[in-house]
Design a protein around this motif. Structure first.
Motif, PDB file in Angstrom:
ATOM      1  N   TRP A   1      -1.176   9.111  -2.095  1.00 32.01           N
ATOM      2  CA  TRP A   1      -0.610   7.753  -2.102  1.00 32.01           C
ATOM      3  C   TRP A   1      -1.278   6.962  -0.978  1.00 32.01           C
ATOM      4  CZ3 TRP A   1       3.292   6.789  -5.702  1.00 32.01           C
ATOM      5  CH2 TRP A   1       3.799   5.483  -5.708  1.00 32.01           C
ATOM      6  N   PHE A   2      -1.544   5.707  -1.243  1.00 32.16           N
ATOM      7  CA  PHE A   2      -2.187   4.848  -0.249  1.00 32.16           C
ATOM      8  C   PHE A   2      -1.288   3.659   0.033  1.00 32.16           C
ATOM      9  CE2 PHE A   2      -5.447   7.418  -1.964  1.00 32.16           C
ATOM     10  CZ  PHE A   2      -6.442   7.509  -1.019  1.00 32.16           C
ATOM     11  N   GLU A   3      -0.963   3.474   1.290  1.00 32.22           N
ATOM     12  CA  GLU A   3      -0.239   2.276   1.722  1.00 32.22           C
ATOM     13  C   GLU A   3      -0.988   1.733   2.929  1.00 32.22           C
ATOM     14  OE1 GLU A   3       1.129  -0.814   1.837  1.00 32.22           O
ATOM     15  OE2 GLU A   3       2.070   0.305   0.196  1.00 32.22           O
ATOM     16  N   ILE A   4      -1.876   0.811   2.654  1.00 30.00           N
ATOM     17  CA  ILE A   4      -2.789   0.283   3.665  1.00 30.00           C
ATOM     18  C   ILE A   4      -2.152  -0.858   4.459  1.00 30.00           C
ATOM     19  CG2 ILE A   4      -5.090  -0.735   4.005  1.00 30.00           C
ATOM     20  CD1 ILE A   4      -5.114   2.208   3.052  1.00 30.00           C
ATOM     21  N   HIS A   5      -1.129  -1.508   3.906  1.00 27.03           N
ATOM     22  CA  HIS A   5      -0.496  -2.650   4.569  1.00 27.03           C
ATOM     23  C   HIS A   5       0.346  -2.202   5.753  1.00 27.03           C
ATOM     24  CE1 HIS A   5      -1.107  -3.781   0.306  1.00 27.03           C
ATOM     25  NE2 HIS A   5      -1.589  -4.882   0.862  1.00 27.03           N
ATOM     26  N   ASN A   6       0.316  -2.983   6.816  1.00 23.26           N
ATOM     27  CA  ASN A   6       1.167  -2.722   7.983  1.00 23.26           C
ATOM     28  C   ASN A   6       2.334  -3.704   8.050  1.00 23.26           C
ATOM     29  OD1 ASN A   6       0.246  -0.437   9.220  1.00 23.26           O
ATOM     30  ND2 ASN A   6      -1.169  -1.486  10.579  1.00 23.26           N
TER      31      ASN A   6
ATOM     32  N   PRO B   1      13.356   0.551   1.938  1.00 21.99           N
ATOM     33  CA  PRO B   1      13.531   1.683   1.007  1.00 21.99           C
ATOM     34  C   PRO B   1      12.202   2.368   0.674  1.00 21.99           C
ATOM     35  CG  PRO B   1      14.296  -0.391   0.001  1.00 21.99           C
ATOM     36  CD  PRO B   1      13.856  -0.699   1.397  1.00 21.99           C
ATOM     37  N   TYR B   2      11.128   1.604   0.635  1.00 26.00           N
ATOM     38  CA  TYR B   2       9.808   2.168   0.344  1.00 26.00           C
ATOM     39  C   TYR B   2       9.348   3.089   1.466  1.00 26.00           C
ATOM     40  CZ  TYR B   2       4.747   2.038  -0.762  1.00 26.00           C
ATOM     41  OH  TYR B   2       3.438   2.343  -1.061  1.00 26.00           O
ATOM     42  N   ILE B   3       9.520   2.677   2.724  1.00 28.04           N
ATOM     43  CA  ILE B   3       9.150   3.522   3.860  1.00 28.04           C
ATOM     44  C   ILE B   3       9.982   4.803   3.849  1.00 28.04           C
ATOM     45  CG2 ILE B   3       9.188   3.707   6.384  1.00 28.04           C
ATOM     46  CD1 ILE B   3       8.547   0.630   6.391  1.00 28.04           C
ATOM     47  N   LYS B   4      11.266   4.667   3.583  1.00 33.21           N
ATOM     48  CA  LYS B   4      12.142   5.848   3.497  1.00 33.21           C
ATOM     49  C   LYS B   4      11.629   6.784   2.412  1.00 33.21           C
ATOM     50  CE  LYS B   4      17.018   7.109   2.706  1.00 33.21           C
ATOM     51  NZ  LYS B   4      16.774   8.113   1.701  1.00 33.21           N
ATOM     52  N   TRP B   5      11.279   6.243   1.257  1.00 32.58           N
ATOM     53  CA  TRP B   5      10.766   7.043   0.139  1.00 32.58           C
ATOM     54  C   TRP B   5       9.458   7.731   0.526  1.00 32.58           C
ATOM     55  CZ3 TRP B   5       6.361   6.683  -2.952  1.00 32.58           C
ATOM     56  CH2 TRP B   5       6.377   7.432  -4.128  1.00 32.58           C
ATOM     57  N   LEU B   6       8.541   6.999   1.163  1.00 36.61           N
ATOM     58  CA  LEU B   6       7.261   7.583   1.568  1.00 36.61           C
ATOM     59  C   LEU B   6       7.481   8.777   2.494  1.00 36.61           C
ATOM     60  CD1 LEU B   6       5.074   4.405   2.228  1.00 36.61           C
ATOM     61  CD2 LEU B   6       4.738   6.091   0.402  1.00 36.61           C
ATOM     62  N   LYS B   7       8.435   8.671   3.407  1.00 38.97           N
ATOM     63  CA  LYS B   7       8.709   9.755   4.356  1.00 38.97           C
ATOM     64  C   LYS B   7       9.180  11.027   3.654  1.00 38.97           C
ATOM     65  CE  LYS B   7       9.948   6.855   8.300  1.00 38.97           C
ATOM     66  NZ  LYS B   7      11.059   6.389   9.146  1.00 38.97           N
TER      67      LYS B   7
ATOM     68  N   ALA C   1       2.621   5.187  12.435  1.00 40.33           N
ATOM     69  CA  ALA C   1       3.700   4.415  13.062  1.00 40.33           C
ATOM     70  C   ALA C   1       4.933   4.292  12.162  1.00 40.33           C
ATOM     71  CB  ALA C   1       3.202   3.024  13.450  1.00 40.33           C
ATOM     72  N   LEU C   2       4.744   4.089  10.867  1.00 35.04           N
ATOM     73  CA  LEU C   2       5.876   3.914   9.957  1.00 35.04           C
ATOM     74  C   LEU C   2       6.268   5.204   9.255  1.00 35.04           C
ATOM     75  CD1 LEU C   2       4.881   0.506   8.303  1.00 35.04           C
ATOM     76  CD2 LEU C   2       6.518   0.902  10.152  1.00 35.04           C
ATOM     77  N   VAL C   3       5.282   6.067   9.001  1.00 35.52           N
ATOM     78  CA  VAL C   3       5.519   7.334   8.301  1.00 35.52           C
ATOM     79  C   VAL C   3       4.839   8.436   9.124  1.00 35.52           C
ATOM     80  CG1 VAL C   3       5.204   8.620   6.153  1.00 35.52           C
ATOM     81  CG2 VAL C   3       5.633   6.152   6.070  1.00 35.52           C
ATOM     82  N   PRO C   4       5.624   9.185   9.916  1.00 35.14           N
ATOM     83  CA  PRO C   4       5.030  10.164  10.830  1.00 35.14           C
ATOM     84  C   PRO C   4       4.139  11.215  10.165  1.00 35.14           C
ATOM     85  CG  PRO C   4       7.327   9.792  11.384  1.00 35.14           C
ATOM     86  CD  PRO C   4       7.068   9.068  10.090  1.00 35.14           C
TER      87      PRO C   4
END
Length: 179
Positions: free
Chosen positions: A46-51, A64-70, A82-85
Motif C-alpha cells: 500500500w502506498f500513502e505518499i501524502h502527509n 480512520p484511514y490512519i487507524k486502518w493503515l496501522k 510519523a503517522l504509521v510507525p
C-alpha cells in the motif's frame, strides 16, 4: 529461476479498478488511496505518499484511514513513520536521483518509479523477460489530474516501455489515450 515481476497498480477510478488481477497471484497488487480502503480484495503493498492526512480539513477520512493503515499486515510505503510507525519509508531521494525531479506528479508516478526500479535495478533494457506494469483504476481524467498529474503518468509509462517492461492499461482508462 524466479518468475517475472508483474505489478498491477490500483487506483480508485471505478471504470477499471475492478479489472485488476486480484485473483492471479503471479501479480503483485500495489494499491493507494483511502478510497480503496476495505474495497480491494487483495493488496501486496500500500502506498500513502501524502502527509496531509492529519490536517484539520482531512480529519474526517484521515483519522480512520490512519487507524486502518496501522492495522494492516502488508508493507505500507509512506514518506516517514510519523503517522504509521510500521510503515516503510519510501526511497524518495533514490527515485529522484534515478529519474529526475520533474515528473513525480502523483502517487502513481512514485509507485511506477519504484516498480521500474525493482524490475530494472541496473536501469538497462531487457526484452521479453515477462516484466509487466499494469495500471487499473487510474484515469487521471479530472481537470487537476489531467493538467498536473497525467504528464508524470505518461512519462513513467514511457520510461518502463523504453526499458523493455510491458505496460498495460485497460481501454476503460482515460490514461490509455495519449495527448
Amino acid at each position: 529461476e524466479t518468475a517475472p515481476l508483474k505489478i498491477a497498480i490500483v487506483g480508485t477510478a471505478p471504470s477499471s479498478r475492478g479489472l485488476a488481477p486480484f485473483n492471479d497471484h503471479s501479480w503483485k497488487i500495489w494499491v493507494c488511496s483511502p478510497g480503496n480502503m476495505n474495497i480491494v480484495p487483495r493488496a501486496d503493498a500500500w502506498f500513502e505518499i501524502h502527509n496531509s492526512l492529519h490536517w484539520p480539513e482531512n480529519r474526517s477520512y484521515g483519522e480512520p484511514y490512519i487507524k486502518w493503515l496501522k492495522e494492516q499486515k502488508f508493507p505500507i510505503y509512506m514518506q516517514s513513520q510519523a503517522l504509521v510507525p510500521n510503515a516503510t519509508t519510501y526511497p524518495k531521494d533514490e527515485m529522484v536521483a534515478k529519474f529526475g525531479k520533474y515528473f513525480f506528479t502523483s502517487s502513481f508516478a512514485w509507485m511506477m518509479a519504484l516498480a521500474i526500479s525493482q524490475m530494472r535495478p541496473d536501469g538497462k533494457r531487457i526484452d521479453n523477460d515477462g516484466a509487466e506494469l499494469a495500471l487499473f483504476g487510474v484515469d487521471m481524467a479530472s481537470k487537476n489530474e489531467y493538467i498536473l498529474q497525467r504528464p508524470g503518468g505518461h512519462y513513467f509509462m514511457q520510461v518502463a516501455t523504453s526499458l523493455g517492461i510491458k505496460v498495460s492499461l485497460p481501454m476503460e482508462s482515460d490514461l490509455a489515450q495519449p495527448p
